[in-house]
Motif scaffolding. Structure first.
Motif, PDB file in Angstrom:
ATOM      1  N   CYS A 118       3.280  -3.633   8.252  1.00  0.00           N
ATOM      2  CA  CYS A 118       4.365  -3.641   7.267  1.00  0.00           C
ATOM      3  C   CYS A 118       3.997  -4.665   6.195  1.00  0.00           C
ATOM      4  N   THR A 119       3.891  -4.210   4.955  1.00  0.00           N
ATOM      5  CA  THR A 119       3.460  -5.117   3.879  1.00  0.00           C
ATOM      6  C   THR A 119       4.562  -6.094   3.497  1.00  0.00           C
ATOM      7  N   VAL A 120       5.775  -5.858   4.001  1.00  0.00           N
ATOM      8  CA  VAL A 120       6.886  -6.756   3.674  1.00  0.00           C
ATOM      9  C   VAL A 120       6.968  -7.922   4.659  1.00  0.00           C
ATOM     10  N   CYS A 121       6.890  -7.602   5.982  1.00  0.00           N
ATOM     11  CA  CYS A 121       7.124  -8.667   6.968  1.00  0.00           C
ATOM     12  C   CYS A 121       5.955  -8.909   7.896  1.00  0.00           C
ATOM     13  N   GLY A 122       4.948  -8.027   7.910  1.00  0.00           N
ATOM     14  CA  GLY A 122       3.783  -8.259   8.752  1.00  0.00           C
ATOM     15  C   GLY A 122       3.861  -7.590  10.116  1.00  0.00           C
ATOM     16  N   TYR A 123       4.940  -6.856  10.392  1.00  0.00           N
ATOM     17  CA  TYR A 123       5.061  -6.153  11.679  1.00  0.00           C
ATOM     18  C   TYR A 123       3.917  -5.143  11.828  1.00  0.00           C
ATOM     19  N   ILE A 124       3.384  -5.042  13.054  1.00  0.00           N
ATOM     20  CA  ILE A 124       2.290  -4.116  13.325  1.00  0.00           C
ATOM     21  C   ILE A 124       2.781  -2.940  14.156  1.00  0.00           C
ATOM     22  N   TYR A 125       2.495  -1.731  13.667  1.00  0.00           N
ATOM     23  CA  TYR A 125       2.770  -0.515  14.438  1.00  0.00           C
ATOM     24  C   TYR A 125       1.451   0.006  14.982  1.00  0.00           C
ATOM     25  N   GLU A 126       1.442   0.328  16.282  1.00  0.00           N
ATOM     26  CA  GLU A 126       0.246   0.919  16.891  1.00  0.00           C
ATOM     27  C   GLU A 126       0.549   2.325  17.331  1.00  0.00           C
ATOM     28  N   GLY A 127      -0.407   3.242  17.103  1.00  0.00           N
ATOM     29  CA  GLY A 127      -0.199   4.616  17.554  1.00  0.00           C
ATOM     30  C   GLY A 127      -1.275   5.522  17.006  1.00  0.00           C
TER      31      GLY A 127
END
Ligand code: FE
Length: 207
Positions: free
Chosen positions: A174-183
């Motif tokens: 997420c370019t806003v908060c840095g959250y990483i999604y894996e899949g």
């Protein structure tokens, strides 16, 4: 556009925008705040209509703008930016605020100045409302550099953590908060669980 990323070349500051309606205070993070005239001393801001603070300003015609600095902690962005004032009291347990003469709160930590503003004109921009406002009061809090959005991206937002836990899985940040999604793929209707921004605000992580 030849390159949509041309928009990234625009520079922005970062602010905690606060308002008060009745006995309730709230606030949100915005990057759109600029002085437009000095006589009278006027600023303009735009605020997403989905923000609780937006409705408070529309109804009361008053807001404070606290200017975030390069020393602002990421927790400030989490507190004011990544949750809704409809769900939580953003000032609960928060000691770093002062009530200004207009009765609103201003944030005094991670900020270098605050401005109290009175709305003189609004324009409906669809997703956002543009507010033009007179600056009625203001004070300087520190000599730290104001944070730009670019500085936030480079130095305040957490960096993507270590490589994927499961080899072979793709990752999006997420370019806003840095959250990483894996899949395998990022669902088109995915909403960031931290900051609530959509899949369009994610980009692939190059591992
Ligand atoms: Fe996010």
């Amino acid at each position: 556009m030849k390159d949509p990323k041309a928009m990234y070349a625009l520079s922005y500051g970062l602010f905690v925008l606060t308002a008060r309606r009745g006995e309730k205070d709230s606030g949100c993070i915005i990057n759109t705040g600029i002085q437009v005239t000095s006589q009278p001393n006027r600023v303009l801001i735009t605020v997403n209509k989905s923000n609780f603070t937006h409705d408070m300003i529309l109804e009361t015609g008053a807001f404070n703008l606290s200017v975030l600095t390069e020393k602002a902690d990421f927790s400030l962005f989490q507190r004011f930016g990544f949750q809704s004032g409809r769900d939580v009291d953003k000032f609960q347990g928060f000691a770093h605020a002062t009530r200004t003469e207009n009765g609103l709160l201003a944030v005094t930590e991670g900020t270098n100045a605050w401005l109290s503003c009175k709305v003189v004109s609004t324009m409906d921009l669809g997703t956002h409302t543009l507010f033009v406002a007179d600056v009625v009061e203001g004070d300087t809090l520190s000599r730290e550099n104001s944070a730009t959005y670019a500085y936030y991206q480079a130095s305040i937002k957490p960096r993507p953590a270590a490589p994927a836990a499961e080899p072979g899985k793709k990752r999006w940040v997420c370019t806003v908060c840095g959250y990483i999604y894996e899949g395998e793929t990022l669902p088109v209707d995915f909403i960031c669980p931290i900051c609530k921004h959509p899949a369009s605000d994610f980009e692939p992580v190059a591992d």
